[in-house]
Scaffold this active site. Sequence first.
Site, PDB file in Angstrom:
ATOM      1  N   THR A 127     -20.537  39.193   7.456  1.00 47.50           N
ATOM      2  CA  THR A 127     -21.177  38.142   8.460  1.00 47.50           C
ATOM      3  C   THR A 127     -22.278  37.730   8.475  1.00 47.50           C
ATOM      4  O   THR A 127     -23.084  38.891   8.685  1.00 47.50           O
ATOM      5  CB  THR A 127     -20.355  38.134  10.002  1.00 47.50           C
ATOM      6  OG1 THR A 127     -20.971  36.940  10.410  1.00 47.50           O
ATOM      7  CG2 THR A 127     -21.144  39.894  10.933  1.00 47.50           C
TER       8      THR A 127
ATOM      9  N   ARG B 122     -19.084  22.828   0.318  1.00 44.70           N
ATOM     10  CA  ARG B 122     -19.263  24.309   0.084  1.00 44.70           C
ATOM     11  C   ARG B 122     -18.805  25.430   0.263  1.00 44.70           C
ATOM     12  O   ARG B 122     -18.020  25.041   1.618  1.00 44.70           O
ATOM     13  CB  ARG B 122     -21.205  24.063   1.418  1.00 44.70           C
ATOM     14  CG  ARG B 122     -21.699  26.164   1.592  1.00 44.70           C
ATOM     15  CD  ARG B 122     -21.752  26.880   3.117  1.00 44.70           C
ATOM     16  NE  ARG B 122     -21.958  27.876   3.274  1.00 44.70           N
ATOM     17  CZ  ARG B 122     -22.193  29.217   3.850  1.00 44.70           C
ATOM     18  NH1 ARG B 122     -20.399  28.999   4.759  1.00 44.70           N
ATOM     19  NH2 ARG B 122     -22.501  30.191   3.790  1.00 44.70           N
ATOM     20  N   VAL B 123     -19.096  26.757  -0.195  1.00 43.30           N
ATOM     21  CA  VAL B 123     -18.367  27.949  -0.167  1.00 43.30           C
ATOM     22  C   VAL B 123     -18.835  28.939   0.569  1.00 43.30           C
ATOM     23  O   VAL B 123     -20.677  29.319  -0.189  1.00 43.30           O
ATOM     24  CB  VAL B 123     -17.248  28.236  -0.864  1.00 43.30           C
ATOM     25  CG1 VAL B 123     -16.550  29.499  -0.623  1.00 43.30           C
ATOM     26  CG2 VAL B 123     -16.301  27.197  -1.339  1.00 43.30           C
ATOM     27  N   GLY B 124     -19.288  29.752   1.303  1.00 43.02           N
ATOM     28  CA  GLY B 124     -19.725  31.285   1.650  1.00 43.02           C
ATOM     29  C   GLY B 124     -19.709  32.484   1.171  1.00 43.02           C
ATOM     30  O   GLY B 124     -18.525  32.312   0.186  1.00 43.02           O
ATOM     31  N   ASP B 125     -19.735  34.107   1.865  1.00 44.69           N
ATOM     32  CA  ASP B 125     -19.564  34.564   0.948  1.00 44.69           C
ATOM     33  C   ASP B 125     -17.818  35.031   1.474  1.00 44.69           C
ATOM     34  O   ASP B 125     -17.127  36.314   0.505  1.00 44.69           O
ATOM     35  CB  ASP B 125     -20.677  35.644   1.521  1.00 44.69           C
ATOM     36  CG  ASP B 125     -20.710  35.940   2.770  1.00 44.69           C
ATOM     37  OD1 ASP B 125     -20.467  35.288   3.761  1.00 44.69           O
ATOM     38  OD2 ASP B 125     -20.225  37.543   3.212  1.00 44.69           O
TER      39      ASP B 125
ATOM     40  N   THR C 135     -18.517  33.683  11.116  1.00 42.20           N
ATOM     41  CA  THR C 135     -17.276  34.392  10.608  1.00 42.20           C
ATOM     42  C   THR C 135     -16.413  35.732  11.462  1.00 42.20           C
ATOM     43  O   THR C 135     -17.151  36.215  12.233  1.00 42.20           O
ATOM     44  CB  THR C 135     -17.835  35.257   9.286  1.00 42.20           C
ATOM     45  OG1 THR C 135     -18.712  34.600   8.299  1.00 42.20           O
ATOM     46  CG2 THR C 135     -16.749  35.842   8.399  1.00 42.20           C
TER      47      THR C 135
END
Length: 308
Positions: free
Chosen positions: A223, A200-203, A172
């Site tokens: 990150t 998938r989606v992260g933060d 990130t």
Amino acid sequence: MDETRWRLVVHGGAGSMRPGKLDPEQERCARAGLEAALAAGSAILERRESAIDAVEAGVRVLEEDPCFNAGRGSVLTASGCIELDAAIMDGRTRAAGAVSGLRTTRAPISLARRLLEQGPHVFLGGHGADDFARDHGFEQVENSWFEVPERRRQLDELLGEGGFDDEVKYGTVGAVAVDVDGHVAVATSTGGLTAKRWGRVGDSPLIGAGTYADDRSAAVSATGSGEFFIRAVAAHQLAERIRIGGQSLQDALDAVLADIETLGGKGGMIAVAPDGDAAWGFTTPAMYRGMADASGRTVRVYSDVDER
């Protein structure tokens, strides 16, 4: 107005890089990219312009740099394509814009900025986000434009091992800034995890998880192992530790990273406060990061001790 209050902090991801183990060209590329991002954002803040302009400019530099896992140079999914996520937030109003699953829009963070300004929604995903970009005149490219050979090699290696990039490097990129008027802002952008599946989606694009800004407390970009940062509502938790709990910026940041460690996650965070204070920290061996203010710029990769 305090002409010396402005400050900009950027990061290019946290991970398992260690002194002497990282490819020298990769390290040179990363340091140069962080310098360029700091220069772009600093030029804006030095002109007494807004923090949100500065963080967008800094992250755009990193999105265009194939050294980082955001924009061009992003990692590939298990199916061999690239999906991009980004978010931006203005601490003055807590207005925010976020996009995920982009495949053809060249400037994810600028698209998030447009969404922040023109809405009516906060978060768009998938084909609809790219459609919004086309409707607003954003440059579109083939998905292959984002790919660089090293990312294909990394995908092939991980697929051969049957895993994905949850242990090596969290790529990130992000920027936080405070301007001379004491307003804070944040921008975060990523290609996610190598070999990710199922959309998938992260933060990173989730407001309050990997990205958050509030003039009452701080601007924060994260990150790391995104699933854990989501569960900890990490960026918002940091801000509320300051606003409600009365903690200092660095103490709040350290406490959030410790909380995430208790869940089994790791990574790093950068933050700035309206008074010009800044902080960073990470629980991985290293984090690409840099800071700029009226006194100059600094870029680091390893722990503060190892950088000396």
